[in-house]
Design an enzyme around this catalytic site. Structure first.
Site, PDB file in Angstrom:
ATOM      1  N   LEU A 184     -86.646  11.653 -52.993  1.00 45.61           N
ATOM      2  CA  LEU A 184     -87.144  12.021 -54.314  1.00 45.61           C
ATOM      3  C   LEU A 184     -87.176  13.535 -54.505  1.00 45.61           C
ATOM      4  O   LEU A 184     -88.134  14.101 -55.051  1.00 45.61           O
ATOM      5  CB  LEU A 184     -88.534  11.422 -54.566  1.00 45.61           C
ATOM      6  CG  LEU A 184     -88.633   9.899 -54.530  1.00 45.61           C
ATOM      7  CD1 LEU A 184     -90.069   9.454 -54.746  1.00 45.61           C
ATOM      8  CD2 LEU A 184     -87.735   9.276 -55.587  1.00 45.61           C
ATOM      9  N   CYS A 185     -86.138  14.209 -54.048  1.00 43.34           N
ATOM     10  CA  CYS A 185     -86.055  15.661 -54.202  1.00 43.34           C
ATOM     11  C   CYS A 185     -84.672  16.078 -54.700  1.00 43.34           C
ATOM     12  O   CYS A 185     -84.095  17.065 -54.234  1.00 43.34           O
ATOM     13  CB  CYS A 185     -86.407  16.379 -52.910  1.00 43.34           C
ATOM     14  SG  CYS A 185     -85.571  15.772 -51.434  1.00 43.34           S
ATOM     15  N   GLY A 186     -84.135  15.290 -55.620  1.00 41.39           N
ATOM     16  CA  GLY A 186     -82.866  15.647 -56.228  1.00 41.39           C
ATOM     17  C   GLY A 186     -81.719  15.635 -55.237  1.00 41.39           C
ATOM     18  O   GLY A 186     -81.612  14.762 -54.381  1.00 41.39           O
TER      19      GLY A 186
END
Length: 295
Positions: free
Chosen positions: A90-92
């Site tokens: 969930l960090c691109g």
């Protein structure tokens, strides 16, 4: 077409997800400020240490050390790539860009035997399913958003031991991590960690030499014996700090984008829900009018 109840259920689900992404963005933003401060504070120390080591190396040109000049031996050796990824998602594109850079490194060095030292769960989860030799892994180092010098020291000393081992015949050790530019920009960097004989003196250091001169009382063996391991430990620690700040910046940006996308989805579902409700009311009115005319 979906029923009115299904649309309401989807709207509630998207709103719940939006609350989660907003909370994750706020947490990442709060942690990013502290991580950015640590990165900014560590950079001058790293530059100064490189300057001092470069000056000492030029004053002792006859001194030979594997950590400084590399191994003087015949035959092709092996390479180690220490890849720093995140323990969470969930960090691109943070982890994706690093893994792509690692794959490019493996492709560019296809003629050499490359072993991976994986720092972070995401890199380990990806490469453990690929035909790549993994030397060891370090999991949970950056998962809390904080790193300490002791963890970096353990990893650095392990890499130094690998490089010095005559049995393994490691020629070079590289470090791959994301350099923090801003919350919106991070850049994958491949940095040669060992040998550190590529140390150069900057223009600022040359100017400083006219004002400050160093007096070395100890012999070169003692100086480099202390400085070189400390430099490697500091480089690993600095890479971890850069990686943590980059991960938090990328997560904050990704969660902000996810929250905006959720708002757009909610608007579209709400519009569709209103259309379905209006069509239902219209249909009921038509049925009443038709029934009245039949009577």
């Amino acid at each position: 077409m979906a029923s009115l109840q299904d649309l309401r259920r989807r709207v509630r689900a998207v709103k719940n997800m939006q609350q989660i992404t907003k909370a994750m963005k706020m947490v990442a933003a709060a942690r990013l400020r502290r991580a950015q401060e640590r990165v900014v504070a560590a950079r001058p120390y790293t530059r100064k240490m490189m300057q001092i080591l470069g000056d000492a190396a030029r004053r002792a040109p006859d001194y030979k050390d594997p950590l400084l000049t590399g191994h003087d031996r015949e035959g092709a050796g092996r390479l180690i790539l220490a890849l720093v990824t995140a323990d969470k998602g969930l960090c691109g594109g943070f982890n994706t860009n690093l893994i792509k850079a690692a794959q490019e490194f493996l492709k560019d060095n296809a003629g050499s035997e490359v072993e991976l030292v994986l720092i972070g769960r995401k890199g380990y989860d990806f490469f453990r399913r690929r035909p790549v030799k993994i030397r060891r892994e370090h999991i949970g180092i950056t998962g809390t958003g904080k790193v300490n010098a002791s963890d970096a020291g353990v990893m650095a000393r392990s890499l130094i031991a690998d490089f010095k081992s005559e049995e393994d015949r490691i020629d070079r050790v590289y470090l791959l991590y994301n350099e923090f530019k801003s919350a919106l920009a991070q850049r994958p960097v491949v940095e040669q960690l060992l040998p550190v004989g590529h140390v150069e003196v900057t223009d600022e250091a040359r100017e400083a030499e006219t004002l400050v001169d160093y007096v070395y009382e100890q012999p070169a063996e003692e100086i480099f014996g202390e400085l070189l391991p400390k430099l490697v430990e500091n480089q690993v620690y600095h890479a971890l700090l850069e990686s943590v700040a980059s991960e938090l910046g990328s997560r904050m940006t990704a969660m902000e984008s996810a929250s905006k996308n959720a708002s757009e989805v909610i608007d579209k579902l709400t519009l569709l829900m209103n259309r379905v409700r209006q069509a239902k009311i219209t249909r009921e009115i038509i049925e009443l009018v038709s029934g009245a005319e039949a009577l």
